[in-house]
Design a protein around this motif. Structure first.
Motif, PDB file in Angstrom:
ATOM      1  N   ARG A 104      79.121  -5.761  61.402  1.00  0.00           N
ATOM      2  CA  ARG A 104      78.571  -6.489  60.256  1.00  0.00           C
ATOM      3  C   ARG A 104      78.644  -5.539  59.051  1.00  0.00           C
ATOM      4  NH1 ARG A 104      72.675  -9.453  59.184  1.00  0.00           N
ATOM      5  NH2 ARG A 104      73.543 -10.881  57.656  1.00  0.00           N
ATOM      6  N   PRO A 105      79.793  -5.445  58.420  1.00  0.00           N
ATOM      7  CA  PRO A 105      79.912  -4.543  57.264  1.00  0.00           C
ATOM      8  C   PRO A 105      78.959  -4.980  56.160  1.00  0.00           C
ATOM      9  CG  PRO A 105      82.082  -5.258  58.028  1.00  0.00           C
ATOM     10  CD  PRO A 105      81.066  -6.121  58.716  1.00  0.00           C
ATOM     11  N   ILE A 106      78.181  -4.043  55.661  1.00  0.00           N
ATOM     12  CA  ILE A 106      77.172  -4.371  54.649  1.00  0.00           C
ATOM     13  C   ILE A 106      77.471  -3.579  53.387  1.00  0.00           C
ATOM     14  CG2 ILE A 106      74.711  -4.236  54.085  1.00  0.00           C
ATOM     15  CD1 ILE A 106      74.236  -4.768  57.119  1.00  0.00           C
ATOM     16  N   LEU A 107      77.844  -4.300  52.351  1.00  0.00           N
ATOM     17  CA  LEU A 107      78.169  -3.668  51.076  1.00  0.00           C
ATOM     18  C   LEU A 107      77.995  -4.685  49.960  1.00  0.00           C
ATOM     19  CD1 LEU A 107      82.005  -3.468  50.534  1.00  0.00           C
ATOM     20  CD2 LEU A 107      80.994  -4.819  52.359  1.00  0.00           C
ATOM     21  N   ILE A 108      77.848  -4.151  48.760  1.00  0.00           N
ATOM     22  CA  ILE A 108      77.834  -4.981  47.552  1.00  0.00           C
ATOM     23  C   ILE A 108      78.865  -4.362  46.614  1.00  0.00           C
ATOM     24  CG2 ILE A 108      76.494  -5.643  45.520  1.00  0.00           C
ATOM     25  CD1 ILE A 108      74.007  -5.712  47.279  1.00  0.00           C
ATOM     26  N   ALA A 109      79.770  -5.157  46.128  1.00  0.00           N
ATOM     27  CA  ALA A 109      80.803  -4.597  45.252  1.00  0.00           C
ATOM     28  C   ALA A 109      81.358  -5.686  44.350  1.00  0.00           C
ATOM     29  CB  ALA A 109      81.935  -3.998  46.092  1.00  0.00           C
ATOM     30  N   SER A 110      81.772  -5.273  43.159  1.00  0.00           N
ATOM     31  CA  SER A 110      82.432  -6.214  42.251  1.00  0.00           C
ATOM     32  C   SER A 110      83.344  -5.407  41.338  1.00  0.00           C
ATOM     33  CB  SER A 110      81.416  -6.998  41.420  1.00  0.00           C
ATOM     34  OG  SER A 110      81.018  -6.237  40.304  1.00  0.00           O
TER      35      SER A 110
END
Ligand code: SF4
Length: 220
Positions: free
Chosen positions: A42-48
């Protein structure tokens, strides 16, 4: 545990430029080290692509794995306090990217979190960083993030690396892990709260401020 597969890391058509959404979907579908994880990946990241500040920590803990929200735990509360940010500001994906050294929960041994999987950062960080050209500052939280990004430039100890934070500017700002377990470290190193935290807030504020004309990582 699932069996390992590298198919999810390969773009469908290498001849076509990949959009940011496609890259993110590929990251989220990753199963490369599934055989070594205690739960399905479950890869957990926030990116934009518009993010200006990148936060690189260790790897999700169990609570973060369950909620799917990075830094959604007491360590995150402490980090937000260090940064002087509300949760709303911290989780604004248009401005702040959160990409740990290992994207999936690696499990624990005798109550301690295992290190981030070593396959993960070399696989995904270069691609994600290249897709976020507006990043002006990267916070390196803890020894694993510092080892990956600073390599031999690190000091002999984490305290030495953090104390020498100016040496890594303007790209990187090394920090200790804000885990409640690190309270002893904070007591032993009072200069961190009195000297480093004010500088951290100032540098983060500058990185997030609009109106300048280029990212720290951008070639000019
Ligand atoms: S830890 Fe990283 S390499 Fe391993 S499955 Fe998760 S995203 Fe893929």
């Amino acid at each position: 545990m699932r069996s390992s597969s590298s198919s999810s890391t390969t773009p469908a058509d290498p001849g076509e430029a990949e959009t940011f959404a496609e890259l993110l979907a590929r990251v989220r579908a990753c199963t490369v080290c599934a055989a070594h994880l205690p739960y399905p990946p479950r890869p957990i990241l926030i990116a934009s692509p518009t993010a200006r500040l990148l936060i690189v920590g260790q790897a999700p803990g169990r609570r973060v794995h369950e909620t799917g929200i990075p830094w959604n735990d007491p360590s995150g509360d402490q980090l937000r306090q260090w940064l002087g940010m509300t949760r709303e500001q911290f989780y604004d994906a248009s401005r702040i990217a959160i990409v740990p050294t290992g994207l999936c929960y690696p499990g624990t041994v005798k109550g301690s979190d295992l290190p981030p999987r070593p396959e993960c950062a070399p696989l995904w960080h270069p691609l994600l960083c290249a897709a976020m050209p507006e990043i002006r500052l990267t916070l390196l939280i803890g020894a694993y993030a510092q080892a990956y990004y600073l390599g031999k430039r690190r000091g002999r100890t984490l305290a030495e690396t953090v104390h020498a934070w100016r040496d890594f500017m303007p790209e990187y700002f090394p920090l200790p892990h804000p885990s409640p377990r690190n309270r002893g470290w904070l007591k032993q190193n009072p200069w961190f709260e009195s000297e480093v935290l004010p500088a951290l807030r100032e540098r983060v504020g500058t990185a997030l401020a609009t109106g300048d004309n280029g990212g720290a990582h951008r070639q000019t």
